[in-house]
Design a protein around this motif. Structure first.
Motif, PDB file in Angstrom:
ATOM      1  N   THR A   1     -32.894  -1.008 -14.269  1.00 19.83           N
ATOM      2  CA  THR A   1     -33.323  -1.510 -13.261  1.00 19.83           C
ATOM      3  C   THR A   1     -34.264  -2.788 -13.539  1.00 19.83           C
ATOM      4  OG1 THR A   1     -35.530   0.057 -13.554  1.00 19.83           O
ATOM      5  CG2 THR A   1     -33.354   0.842 -12.350  1.00 19.83           C
ATOM      6  N   GLN A   2     -34.544  -3.473 -12.244  1.00 20.20           N
ATOM      7  CA  GLN A   2     -35.446  -4.565 -12.287  1.00 20.20           C
ATOM      8  C   GLN A   2     -36.791  -4.291 -12.957  1.00 20.20           C
ATOM      9  OE1 GLN A   2     -32.994  -7.187 -13.035  1.00 20.20           O
ATOM     10  NE2 GLN A   2     -34.810  -8.333 -12.020  1.00 20.20           N
ATOM     11  N   GLY A   3     -37.188  -3.038 -12.326  1.00 17.60           N
ATOM     12  CA  GLY A   3     -38.484  -2.503 -12.492  1.00 17.60           C
ATOM     13  C   GLY A   3     -38.648  -2.236 -13.993  1.00 17.60           C
ATOM     14  N   ALA A   4     -37.582  -1.414 -14.827  1.00 17.76           N
ATOM     15  CA  ALA A   4     -37.838  -1.622 -16.125  1.00 17.76           C
ATOM     16  C   ALA A   4     -37.864  -2.773 -16.893  1.00 17.76           C
ATOM     17  CB  ALA A   4     -36.539  -0.455 -16.428  1.00 17.76           C
ATOM     18  N   LYS A   5     -36.845  -3.689 -16.465  1.00 18.41           N
ATOM     19  CA  LYS A   5     -36.926  -4.953 -17.204  1.00 18.41           C
ATOM     20  C   LYS A   5     -38.173  -5.239 -17.102  1.00 18.41           C
ATOM     21  CE  LYS A   5     -32.008  -5.925 -16.664  1.00 18.41           C
ATOM     22  NZ  LYS A   5     -31.029  -6.814 -15.888  1.00 18.41           N
ATOM     23  N   ALA A   6     -38.964  -5.468 -15.966  1.00 22.68           N
ATOM     24  CA  ALA A   6     -40.452  -6.168 -15.686  1.00 22.68           C
ATOM     25  C   ALA A   6     -41.312  -5.336 -16.756  1.00 22.68           C
ATOM     26  CB  ALA A   6     -40.641  -5.847 -14.196  1.00 22.68           C
ATOM     27  N   LEU A   7     -41.139  -4.103 -16.639  1.00 21.15           N
ATOM     28  CA  LEU A   7     -42.135  -3.265 -17.550  1.00 21.15           C
ATOM     29  C   LEU A   7     -42.107  -3.696 -19.023  1.00 21.15           C
ATOM     30  CD1 LEU A   7     -44.035  -0.853 -17.701  1.00 21.15           C
ATOM     31  CD2 LEU A   7     -41.924   0.603 -18.464  1.00 21.15           C
ATOM     32  N   GLU A   8     -40.794  -4.011 -19.453  1.00 19.13           N
ATOM     33  CA  GLU A   8     -40.534  -4.296 -20.958  1.00 19.13           C
ATOM     34  C   GLU A   8     -41.007  -5.575 -21.092  1.00 19.13           C
ATOM     35  OE1 GLU A   8     -39.259  -5.509 -24.614  1.00 19.13           O
ATOM     36  OE2 GLU A   8     -38.330  -6.366 -22.837  1.00 19.13           O
ATOM     37  N   MET A   9     -40.793  -6.620 -20.301  1.00 14.84           N
ATOM     38  CA  MET A   9     -41.231  -8.057 -20.463  1.00 14.84           C
ATOM     39  C   MET A   9     -42.706  -8.311 -20.305  1.00 14.84           C
ATOM     40  SD  MET A   9     -38.577 -10.292 -20.677  1.00 14.84           S
ATOM     41  CE  MET A   9     -37.248 -10.562 -20.606  1.00 14.84           C
ATOM     42  N   VAL A  10     -43.403  -7.547 -19.394  1.00 17.97           N
ATOM     43  CA  VAL A  10     -44.857  -7.656 -19.259  1.00 17.97           C
ATOM     44  C   VAL A  10     -45.246  -6.973 -20.559  1.00 17.97           C
ATOM     45  CG1 VAL A  10     -46.988  -6.764 -18.215  1.00 17.97           C
ATOM     46  CG2 VAL A  10     -44.945  -7.825 -17.101  1.00 17.97           C
TER      47      VAL A  10
ATOM     48  N   ARG B   1     -43.978  -6.811 -23.550  1.00 17.17           N
ATOM     49  CA  ARG B   1     -43.505  -7.935 -24.679  1.00 17.17           C
ATOM     50  C   ARG B   1     -44.403  -9.136 -24.665  1.00 17.17           C
ATOM     51  NH1 ARG B   1     -37.463 -10.447 -25.091  1.00 17.17           N
ATOM     52  NH2 ARG B   1     -37.117  -8.157 -24.511  1.00 17.17           N
ATOM     53  N   PHE B   2     -44.615  -9.637 -23.610  1.00 12.74           N
ATOM     54  CA  PHE B   2     -45.368 -10.928 -23.690  1.00 12.74           C
ATOM     55  C   PHE B   2     -46.794 -10.879 -23.233  1.00 12.74           C
ATOM     56  CE2 PHE B   2     -40.917 -12.017 -22.805  1.00 12.74           C
ATOM     57  CZ  PHE B   2     -40.647 -13.195 -23.713  1.00 12.74           C
ATOM     58  N   GLY B   3     -47.104  -9.704 -22.645  1.00 15.84           N
ATOM     59  CA  GLY B   3     -48.699  -9.603 -22.400  1.00 15.84           C
ATOM     60  C   GLY B   3     -49.012 -10.277 -21.227  1.00 15.84           C
ATOM     61  N   SER B   4     -48.269 -10.538 -20.436  1.00 17.62           N
ATOM     62  CA  SER B   4     -48.440 -11.620 -19.055  1.00 17.62           C
ATOM     63  C   SER B   4     -47.568 -11.398 -18.258  1.00 17.62           C
ATOM     64  CB  SER B   4     -48.578 -12.923 -19.783  1.00 17.62           C
ATOM     65  OG  SER B   4     -48.685 -13.834 -18.526  1.00 17.62           O
TER      66      SER B   4
ATOM     67  N   PRO C   1     -50.358  -2.368 -22.638  1.00 19.81           N
ATOM     68  CA  PRO C   1     -49.845  -1.108 -21.910  1.00 19.81           C
ATOM     69  C   PRO C   1     -51.031  -0.033 -22.250  1.00 19.81           C
ATOM     70  CG  PRO C   1     -48.313  -2.223 -23.248  1.00 19.81           C
ATOM     71  CD  PRO C   1     -49.467  -2.939 -23.572  1.00 19.81           C
ATOM     72  N   THR C   2     -51.151   0.712 -21.408  1.00 20.93           N
ATOM     73  CA  THR C   2     -51.951   2.028 -21.508  1.00 20.93           C
ATOM     74  C   THR C   2     -50.781   3.069 -22.350  1.00 20.93           C
ATOM     75  OG1 THR C   2     -51.026   3.270 -19.518  1.00 20.93           O
ATOM     76  CG2 THR C   2     -53.095   2.010 -19.383  1.00 20.93           C
ATOM     77  N   GLU C   3     -51.615   4.211 -22.648  1.00 23.80           N
ATOM     78  CA  GLU C   3     -50.648   5.373 -23.375  1.00 23.80           C
ATOM     79  C   GLU C   3     -49.395   5.553 -22.556  1.00 23.80           C
ATOM     80  OE1 GLU C   3     -49.375   7.372 -26.594  1.00 23.80           O
ATOM     81  OE2 GLU C   3     -50.884   6.069 -26.464  1.00 23.80           O
ATOM     82  N   ALA C   4     -49.483   5.834 -21.303  1.00 17.64           N
ATOM     83  CA  ALA C   4     -48.374   6.049 -20.591  1.00 17.64           C
ATOM     84  C   ALA C   4     -47.362   4.853 -20.366  1.00 17.64           C
ATOM     85  CB  ALA C   4     -48.743   6.682 -18.970  1.00 17.64           C
ATOM     86  N   GLY C   5     -48.161   3.613 -20.317  1.00 19.60           N
ATOM     87  CA  GLY C   5     -46.994   2.515 -20.468  1.00 19.60           C
ATOM     88  C   GLY C   5     -46.426   2.385 -21.588  1.00 19.60           C
ATOM     89  N   ARG C   6     -46.841   2.723 -23.003  1.00 21.03           N
ATOM     90  CA  ARG C   6     -46.326   2.623 -24.330  1.00 21.03           C
ATOM     91  C   ARG C   6     -45.290   3.597 -24.379  1.00 21.03           C
ATOM     92  NH1 ARG C   6     -51.736   1.235 -25.996  1.00 21.03           N
ATOM     93  NH2 ARG C   6     -52.096   3.466 -26.289  1.00 21.03           N
ATOM     94  N   ILE C   7     -45.307   4.741 -23.715  1.00 22.71           N
ATOM     95  CA  ILE C   7     -44.214   5.950 -23.807  1.00 22.71           C
ATOM     96  C   ILE C   7     -42.954   5.341 -23.256  1.00 22.71           C
ATOM     97  CG2 ILE C   7     -43.569   7.919 -22.991  1.00 22.71           C
ATOM     98  CD1 ILE C   7     -46.427   8.903 -23.562  1.00 22.71           C
ATOM     99  N   LEU C   8     -43.283   4.722 -21.737  1.00 26.31           N
ATOM    100  CA  LEU C   8     -42.339   4.282 -20.992  1.00 26.31           C
ATOM    101  C   LEU C   8     -41.560   3.004 -21.559  1.00 26.31           C
ATOM    102  CD1 LEU C   8     -43.611   4.873 -17.244  1.00 26.31           C
ATOM    103  CD2 LEU C   8     -42.006   6.069 -18.380  1.00 26.31           C
TER     104      LEU C   8
ATOM    105  N   ARG D   1     -36.843   0.322 -24.080  1.00 27.05           N
ATOM    106  CA  ARG D   1     -36.352  -0.397 -25.476  1.00 27.05           C
ATOM    107  C   ARG D   1     -34.905   0.611 -25.985  1.00 27.05           C
ATOM    108  NH1 ARG D   1     -42.032  -2.725 -27.518  1.00 27.05           N
ATOM    109  NH2 ARG D   1     -41.993  -4.385 -25.844  1.00 27.05           N
ATOM    110  N   LYS D   2     -35.339   1.711 -26.004  1.00 29.07           N
ATOM    111  CA  LYS D   2     -34.429   2.501 -26.463  1.00 29.07           C
ATOM    112  C   LYS D   2     -33.257   2.633 -25.771  1.00 29.07           C
ATOM    113  CE  LYS D   2     -33.414   7.324 -28.004  1.00 29.07           C
ATOM    114  NZ  LYS D   2     -34.012   8.899 -28.073  1.00 29.07           N
ATOM    115  N   LEU D   3     -33.419   2.538 -24.484  1.00 27.01           N
ATOM    116  CA  LEU D   3     -32.108   2.649 -23.325  1.00 27.01           C
ATOM    117  C   LEU D   3     -31.416   1.132 -23.564  1.00 27.01           C
ATOM    118  CD1 LEU D   3     -30.574   3.786 -21.021  1.00 27.01           C
ATOM    119  CD2 LEU D   3     -32.329   2.935 -19.599  1.00 27.01           C
ATOM    120  N   GLN D   4     -32.333   0.053 -23.672  1.00 26.66           N
ATOM    121  CA  GLN D   4     -31.538  -1.208 -23.972  1.00 26.66           C
ATOM    122  C   GLN D   4     -30.741  -1.465 -25.296  1.00 26.66           C
ATOM    123  OE1 GLN D   4     -35.356  -3.619 -23.721  1.00 26.66           O
ATOM    124  NE2 GLN D   4     -34.847  -4.318 -21.742  1.00 26.66           N
ATOM    125  N   GLN D   5     -31.344  -0.712 -26.341  1.00 28.39           N
ATOM    126  CA  GLN D   5     -30.197  -0.613 -27.465  1.00 28.39           C
ATOM    127  C   GLN D   5     -29.064   0.111 -27.409  1.00 28.39           C
ATOM    128  OE1 GLN D   5     -32.798   0.581 -30.739  1.00 28.39           O
ATOM    129  NE2 GLN D   5     -33.774  -1.432 -31.045  1.00 28.39           N
TER     130      GLN D   5
END
Length: 306
Positions: A5-14, A16-19, A59-66, A71-75
């Motif tokens: 989903t776009q939401g998952a992509k947004a989560l990973e991108m934010v 990764r870039f911290g912004s 990311p918070t701890e919950a954020g890091r888990i998600l 990233r595992k799903l992307q691979q």
């Protein structure tokens, strides 16, 4: 239909870039749209997924888990895509391969020329980088073949062929050390030395040899670029410790000289690997055979010179 989903992509991108702004630029979206995706996810999971800091997002701890799960799903999606791609007919198929810089200018083009003779419709996609990056690419399934130094035996890859290469001194062909059959490590004490850094496989190995010397060496340059090292040596600025594969084409053309080091059995293992040889297209299997044969030839030359 997108598999992520776009939401998952947004989560990973934010993450990764911290912004949010930088993530939006990468996603070709507005910052407000990306922020809305993050807010919707936080609402869905009922807790903050990022700490909003003055200088960015963390990311918070919950954020890091998600993020880890995304990233595992992307691979897995990349690996699945590679498997589906492998079902295509071999005619006109693309062979993707990860290689190091030292193989990019002579070794791989010659192998590709041989592949074209056997499979005229085949194309090549080459990823040039360091060992760790290449192994990550092959493990994720985003490339078909990988050539890397000292590939671990226990990471789930099929090692097709391994060539063991001795270390040696590289210098201008006219250099006095190049007139010998073997060179002792002590002989570099009076020479200007050009070194690879620790990001390259050979760097720590050369450092171990140098540490055995009782006197410091005259190190004039350090780099993670084999191409830069070779160009510097060709200018007559110093010598270096490399393997024959690093300078194979230059030695063949008479632009550099290579003499093996004596008194040490230290060598590097250059391996060709695949996730599953049987899953390769006909062109991929042919390329694997060509490269395996080429590695045998380089190993024989390395051993003969030693």
């Amino acid at each position: 239909m997108p598999l992520i989903t776009q939401g998952a992509k947004a989560l990973e991108m934010v993450a990764r870039f911290g912004s949010i702004r930088k993530a939006a630029e990468q996603m070709n979206a507005t910052a407000s749209a990306v922020n809305r995706q993050i807010l919707n996810l936080e609402l869905e999971y009922g807790q903050p997924l990022f700490e909003r800091l003055p200088r960015g997002m963390r990311p918070t701890e919950a954020g890091r888990i998600l993020v880890g799960q995304v990233r595992k799903l992307q691979q897995e999606i990349i690996a699945t895509g590679a498997e589906v791609e492998g079902l295509r007919p071999s005619h006109g198929s693309t062979v993707s391969i990860g290689i190091m810089e030292c193989l990019a200018t002579g070794f791989l083009p010659k192998a590709f020329r041989r592949l074209q003779a056997q499979h005229p419709g085949a194309s090549l996609r080459a990823h040039v980088d360091g060992t760790n990056f290449i192994l990550d690419k092959i493990k994720s399934g985003s490339i078909d073949l990988a050539i890397a130094f000292n590939t671990p035996q226990d990471i789930g890859l099929n090692i097709v062929k391994t060539a063991h290469l001795r270390l040696g001194i590289v210098a201008q062909p006219s250099h006095q050390l190049m007139q010998r059959k073997h060179v002792d490590i002590e002989d570099i004490l009076s020479e200007r030395f050009i070194s690879t850094d620790d990001s390259l496989t050979i760097g720590p190995m050369a450092d171990l040899l140098i540490q055995k010397l009782r006197s410091p060496i005259y190190k004039i340059a350090v780099s993670n670029s084999i191409a830069l090292l070779k160009a510097t040596i060709q200018e007559g600025l110093g010598i270096s410790i490399l393997t024959l594969i690093d300078v194979y084409e230059e030695v063949r053309r008479g632009e550099l000289g290579f003499v093996p080091l004596s008194g040490t059995r230290m060598s590097v293992a250059l391996s060709l690997s695949s996730r599953d040889v049987n899953a390769l297209t006909d062109a991929g299997k042919a390329m694997a055979g060509i490269i395996a044969s080429s590695l045998e030839e380089v190993q024989a030359l390395s051993l003969n010179s030693a």
